[in-house]
Scaffold this motif. Structure first.
Motif, PDB file in Angstrom:
ATOM      1  N   VAL A 100       0.804  -1.149  -0.088  1.00 46.28           N
ATOM      2  CA  VAL A 100      -0.011   0.011   0.158  1.00 46.28           C
ATOM      3  C   VAL A 100       0.688   1.127   0.180  1.00 46.28           C
ATOM      4  O   VAL A 100       1.963   0.893   0.365  1.00 46.28           O
ATOM      5  N   SER A 101       0.511   2.370  -0.446  1.00 42.19           N
ATOM      6  CA  SER A 101       1.025   3.672  -0.633  1.00 42.19           C
ATOM      7  C   SER A 101       0.974   4.415   0.722  1.00 42.19           C
ATOM      8  O   SER A 101       0.717   5.605   0.530  1.00 42.19           O
ATOM      9  N   GLY A 102       1.351   3.758   1.819  1.00 41.86           N
ATOM     10  CA  GLY A 102       1.433   4.427   2.998  1.00 41.86           C
ATOM     11  C   GLY A 102      -0.095   4.381   3.826  1.00 41.86           C
ATOM     12  O   GLY A 102      -0.876   3.625   3.418  1.00 41.86           O
ATOM     13  N   PHE A 103      -0.101   5.260   4.925  1.00 39.56           N
ATOM     14  CA  PHE A 103      -1.321   4.974   5.826  1.00 39.56           C
ATOM     15  C   PHE A 103      -2.303   5.944   5.002  1.00 39.56           C
ATOM     16  O   PHE A 103      -2.045   6.755   4.535  1.00 39.56           O
ATOM     17  N   LEU A 104      -3.443   5.582   5.324  1.00 37.44           N
ATOM     18  CA  LEU A 104      -4.793   6.188   4.788  1.00 37.44           C
ATOM     19  C   LEU A 104      -5.556   6.690   5.966  1.00 37.44           C
ATOM     20  O   LEU A 104      -5.124   6.381   6.997  1.00 37.44           O
ATOM     21  N   THR A 105      -6.063   7.972   5.769  1.00 39.86           N
ATOM     22  CA  THR A 105      -6.866   8.736   6.695  1.00 39.86           C
ATOM     23  C   THR A 105      -8.216   7.807   7.346  1.00 39.86           C
ATOM     24  O   THR A 105      -8.490   8.141   8.542  1.00 39.86           O
ATOM     25  N   ALA A 106      -8.435   6.773   6.668  1.00 35.26           N
ATOM     26  CA  ALA A 106      -9.712   5.903   7.109  1.00 35.26           C
ATOM     27  C   ALA A 106      -9.476   4.709   6.237  1.00 35.26           C
ATOM     28  O   ALA A 106      -8.959   4.519   5.369  1.00 35.26           O
ATOM     29  N   ASP A 107     -10.500   3.812   6.828  1.00 35.91           N
ATOM     30  CA  ASP A 107     -10.533   2.365   6.353  1.00 35.91           C
ATOM     31  C   ASP A 107     -11.149   2.472   4.835  1.00 35.91           C
ATOM     32  O   ASP A 107     -12.179   2.760   4.602  1.00 35.91           O
ATOM     33  N   GLY A 181      -6.115  11.215  11.132  1.00 40.18           N
ATOM     34  CA  GLY A 181      -6.779   9.996  10.568  1.00 40.18           C
ATOM     35  C   GLY A 181      -7.955   9.431  11.810  1.00 40.18           C
ATOM     36  O   GLY A 181      -8.131   9.861  12.415  1.00 40.18           O
ATOM     37  N   ILE A 182      -8.417   8.351  11.136  1.00 43.37           N
ATOM     38  CA  ILE A 182      -9.785   7.842  12.039  1.00 43.37           C
ATOM     39  C   ILE A 182      -9.567   6.205  12.151  1.00 43.37           C
ATOM     40  O   ILE A 182      -9.365   5.680  10.941  1.00 43.37           O
ATOM     41  N   ALA A 183      -9.868   5.739  13.165  1.00 41.97           N
ATOM     42  CA  ALA A 183      -9.701   4.164  13.139  1.00 41.97           C
ATOM     43  C   ALA A 183     -10.517   3.676  14.161  1.00 41.97           C
ATOM     44  O   ALA A 183     -10.864   4.470  15.130  1.00 41.97           O
ATOM     45  N   GLY A 184     -11.022   2.473  14.170  1.00 47.13           N
ATOM     46  CA  GLY A 184     -11.878   1.932  15.200  1.00 47.13           C
ATOM     47  C   GLY A 184     -12.011   0.572  15.166  1.00 47.13           C
ATOM     48  O   GLY A 184     -11.597  -0.205  14.006  1.00 47.13           O
ATOM     49  N   LYS A 185     -12.719  -0.078  16.278  1.00 48.38           N
ATOM     50  CA  LYS A 185     -12.998  -1.420  16.186  1.00 48.38           C
ATOM     51  C   LYS A 185     -14.330  -1.836  16.930  1.00 48.38           C
ATOM     52  O   LYS A 185     -14.727  -0.918  17.622  1.00 48.38           O
ATOM     53  N   LYS A 186     -14.877  -2.766  16.418  1.00 47.10           N
ATOM     54  CA  LYS A 186     -16.185  -3.174  17.222  1.00 47.10           C
ATOM     55  C   LYS A 186     -16.069  -3.949  18.257  1.00 47.10           C
ATOM     56  O   LYS A 186     -14.950  -4.427  18.560  1.00 47.10           O
ATOM     57  N   ASP A 187     -17.096  -4.269  18.765  1.00 42.91           N
ATOM     58  CA  ASP A 187     -17.172  -5.575  19.719  1.00 42.91           C
ATOM     59  C   ASP A 187     -16.481  -5.183  21.193  1.00 42.91           C
ATOM     60  O   ASP A 187     -15.783  -6.013  21.410  1.00 42.91           O
ATOM     61  N   PHE A 188     -16.892  -4.017  21.812  1.00 40.33           N
ATOM     62  CA  PHE A 188     -16.492  -3.911  23.093  1.00 40.33           C
ATOM     63  C   PHE A 188     -17.597  -3.824  23.865  1.00 40.33           C
ATOM     64  O   PHE A 188     -18.853  -3.797  23.768  1.00 40.33           O
ATOM     65  N   LEU A 189     -17.308  -3.896  25.181  1.00 40.61           N
ATOM     66  CA  LEU A 189     -18.603  -3.603  26.372  1.00 40.61           C
ATOM     67  C   LEU A 189     -18.088  -2.825  27.443  1.00 40.61           C
ATOM     68  O   LEU A 189     -16.832  -2.759  27.776  1.00 40.61           O
TER      69      LEU A 189
END
Length: 332
Positions: A100-107, A181-189
């Motif tokens: 990939v050409s580096g980091f992207l700001t979002a998925d 940038g923006i990143a995240g993950k699902k499935d927390f409580l």
């Protein structure tokens, strides 16, 4: 040993192709018996290797103990090996060539054609990597960061593209976006605990965290109020333990209420410029409110380079897109 052979044979092929000496990582990357890296011995051996051979090809992902027993880094550990070699050589730059050409700001699976990040700090990159932006193994930054060596993420298939430079500090300009940038993950409580006059109860929060430690559960965040706090954990980590944890909290802390809120997604909005731009958080939550996205929890790092908030799993993709459209799409 068998798992390491893919890297071993590939490096031998590359060695022949380039006409450079092959150096077996088992002879140069040293592990302690407990599985941790012996950085000093590794750096000494690699330094001796470059003095003796000049250029060389070294496979990544594995090394060995002093007795020759092969040990592996975690998946993606080739990034770590590259960083270790860069540190051992006191390199001016660690180039990590990938697909990939580096980091992207979002998925890109959520946001169509997100803009690339040209410059990013180690702290920002670590925050984004931890929350799922997995271009570079997050442990790869530590060897080079300690030696103040920048990292360039470049695309093997498109070498003409600029990629991303990761370094300790980035000089800000007025043209830089507020958000990196923006990143995240699902499935927390979150386990939400309420108790009257909690602020007068010395050690209550420590005892609560001790319960999670007793069950071997890693705590992600602890948002607090005057008479309440929440403990945010990965749902998978407490799948078979949550009822026992709640029972222990009720018995040992005697709270007024314990409530478990599941199906949460955590999103991290990261940017070194946020602390210098008044109104960023207000604008962020205003934009989410316009999209009828309910914020379930909010926390922020002491470095003030990110805002982490929780939403329902079902709102995850819409939230990423809303933040991107508000802060980054207009800058593209």
């Amino acid at each position: 040993y068998i798992v390491s052979r893919g890297e071993y044979f590939t490096a031998q092929l590359m060695s022949e192709y380039l006409g450079l000496p092959f150096a077996d990582a088992a002879d140069y990357v040293r592990f302690h018996h407990d599985g941790t890296l012996d950085m000093q011995r590794t750096c000494d051996r690699i330094h001796d290797l470059v003095v003796r051979e000049g250029s060389f090809v070294l496979p990544g992902f594995y090394g060995a103990t002093a007795e020759g027993d092969v040990r592996l880094f975690s998946r993606g550990g080739g990034d770590i090996t590259g960083a270790i070699v860069a540190r051992a050589l006191n390199a001016d730059l660690y180039e990590n060539w990938t697909d990939v050409s580096g980091f992207l700001t979002a998925d890109p699976r959520i946001v169509k054609r997100p803009r690339a990040i040209r410059r990013i700090t180690f702290d920002e990159m670590h925050e984004l990597s931890y929350m799922g932006a997995s271009v570079l193994h997050e442990e790869a930054i530590f060897p080079v960061r300690e030696a103040n060596i920048p990292i360039a993420i470049l695309n093997t298939n498109h070498p003409e593209e600029r990629g991303t430079i990761i370094q300790e500090r980035v000089e800000s300009s007025e043209d830089d976006p507020v958000i990196t940038g923006i990143a995240g993950k699902k499935d927390f409580l979150t386990v939400h605990v309420s108790k009257t006059k909690m602020s007068d109860s010395v050690g209550l929060l420590a005892r609560a965290l001790g319960i999670f430690e007793r069950y071997g559960v890693s705590v992600e965040h602890v948002p607090t109020g005057v008479d309440s706090f929440g403990v945010v954990v990965n749902s998978a980590d407490v799948k078979d333990k949550i009822y026992s944890i709640v029972a222990d909290i009720q018995r040992e802390l005697k709270p007024d209420e314990v409530k478990v809120i599941d199906q949460l997604a955590l999103i991290s909005v990261v940017g070194r410029n946020m602390s210098n731009r008044p109104g960023t958080s207000g604008r962020l939550f205003y934009e989410l409110g316009k999209k009828d996205i309910n914020i379930r929890l909010i926390t922020q790092s002491s470095q003030e380079i990110n805002i982490i908030f929780g939403v329902n799993n079902s709102d995850f993709e819409d939230t990423i897109r809303a933040v991107y459209d508000a802060f980054l799409d207009e800058e593209a």
